[in-house]
Design a protein around this motif. Structure first.
Motif, PDB file in Angstrom:
ATOM      1  N   ASP A  70       0.807  -1.233   0.000  1.00 22.44           N
ATOM      2  CA  ASP A  70       0.000   0.000   0.000  1.00 22.44           C
ATOM      3  C   ASP A  70       0.840   1.283   0.000  1.00 22.44           C
ATOM      4  O   ASP A  70       0.296   2.384  -0.016  1.00 22.44           O
ATOM      5  N   ASP A  81      -2.674  -5.198   0.159  1.00 23.36           N
ATOM      6  CA  ASP A  81      -2.859  -4.007   0.985  1.00 23.36           C
ATOM      7  C   ASP A  81      -3.160  -4.463   2.414  1.00 23.36           C
ATOM      8  O   ASP A  81      -4.275  -4.833   2.733  1.00 23.36           O
ATOM      9  N   TYR A  82      -2.142  -4.476   3.261  1.00 20.27           N
ATOM     10  CA  TYR A  82      -2.302  -4.934   4.648  1.00 20.27           C
ATOM     11  C   TYR A  82      -3.029  -3.866   5.483  1.00 20.27           C
ATOM     12  O   TYR A  82      -3.171  -2.723   5.073  1.00 20.27           O
ATOM     13  N   ASP A  83      -3.428  -4.271   6.689  1.00 23.43           N
ATOM     14  CA  ASP A  83      -4.050  -3.321   7.629  1.00 23.43           C
ATOM     15  C   ASP A  83      -3.007  -2.327   8.139  1.00 23.43           C
ATOM     16  O   ASP A  83      -1.844  -2.688   8.344  1.00 23.43           O
ATOM     17  N   ASP A  84      -3.451  -1.092   8.353  1.00 28.22           N
ATOM     18  CA  ASP A  84      -2.559  -0.013   8.807  1.00 28.22           C
ATOM     19  C   ASP A  84      -2.738   0.267  10.297  1.00 28.22           C
ATOM     20  O   ASP A  84      -3.878   0.394  10.761  1.00 28.22           O
TER      21      ASP A  84
HETATM   22 CA   LIG Z   1      -3.140  -0.721   4.147  1.00 23.46          CA
END
Ligand SMILES: [Ca+2]
Ligand SMILES: [Ca+2]
Ligand SMILES: [Ca+2]
Length: 237
Positions: free
Chosen positions: A78, A168-171
């Motif tokens: 991301d 797109d990983y968690d932020d």
């Molecule tokens: Ca993300």
């Protein structure tokens, strides 16, 4: 007298110019990246994972019981450390051990000669199957043997059943602005993971880790100095 007025005029313009400059700087640069891990170029898990980027004379590594290995076929794509812009490597990420209570430590040794004021701890995460996903963050100052209260907590909700290994990983952006580290002192942000439900062959992954510090505002003494100079000139008039 004419000369003094001209001097005063110059000082006024200079002050206005300086204040404009100050406003621009503080709006865009009140935090700076101290260290970040994205490419994970150092895969020495035994010796601690050195950051890809770090500030001179401040040593930053990641260690802990959650460190398993660096994997080249996974990564957060991301483009952000948490939500902080700047991450560039789509692949290479840190795979974590599964057991509840697994710990990651973001270690800082401050040899900069000045006190560090932290701002935020950023990272991206994804879990796999039944692996660890909930986390809590504290700071342990090893030099003063003190541990902070809870700085933040959260849960990774994306798993590799719903996203691919490169995705797109968690932020996560953890506010650590209550923490300072004196010159010469050492400490670490401790991220304790939990929430696994058993089973085998599953491992959570984190990537795009960054630690930021607060850049001091221009000191009020410096601004007072300019004001004081103008006052002295006015008195001479
Ligand atoms: Ca993300
Ligand atoms: Ca990466
Ligand atoms: Ca991100």
């Amino acid at each position: 007298m004419m000369k003094i007025e001209q001097t005063m005029k110059s000082i006024r313009s200079l002050t206005a110019l300086t204040l404009t400059g100050v406003a621009m700087v503080s709006a865009s640069a009140n935090a700076a990246t101290l260290a970040s891990w994205d490419a994970w170029a150092d895969s020495d898990t035994a010796g601690g994972l050195a950051s890809d980027f770090s500030t001179a004379s401040i040593t930053t590594t990641i260690t802990g019981t959650a460190v398993r290995d660096i994997v080249t076929n996974r990564g957060s794509n991301d483009g952000t450390f948490g939500t902080l812009a700047g991450a560039v490597s789509d692949t290479n990420a840190l795979r974590m051990n599964k057991p509840d209570g697994s710990i990651l430590q973001v270690n800082v040794a401050n040899n900069s000669g000045a006190t560090l004021s932290f701002d935020q701890l950023h990272f991206d995460g994804v879990f796999t199957g039944d692996s660890i996903r909930d986390f809590e963050v504290v700071f342990v100052n090893t030099s003063t043997a003190t541990t902070s209260g809870l700085l933040g907590s959260g849960s990774i909700t994306s798993d590799t059943n719903t996203v691919t290994f490169v995705a797109d990983y968690d932020d996560f952006d953890i506010d650590v602005s209550s923490i300072t580290l004196d010159s010469g002192d050492e400490g670490y942000f401790q991220i304790t993971f939990d929430g696994g439900t058993g089973g085998i062959n599953s491992a959570s992954t984190i990537d795009n880790v960054a630690l930021t510090t607060v850049v001091p505002e221009p000191s009020s003494a410096a601004l007072l100095g300019l004001g004081g100079l103008a006052l002295i000139m006015r008195r001479r008039q």
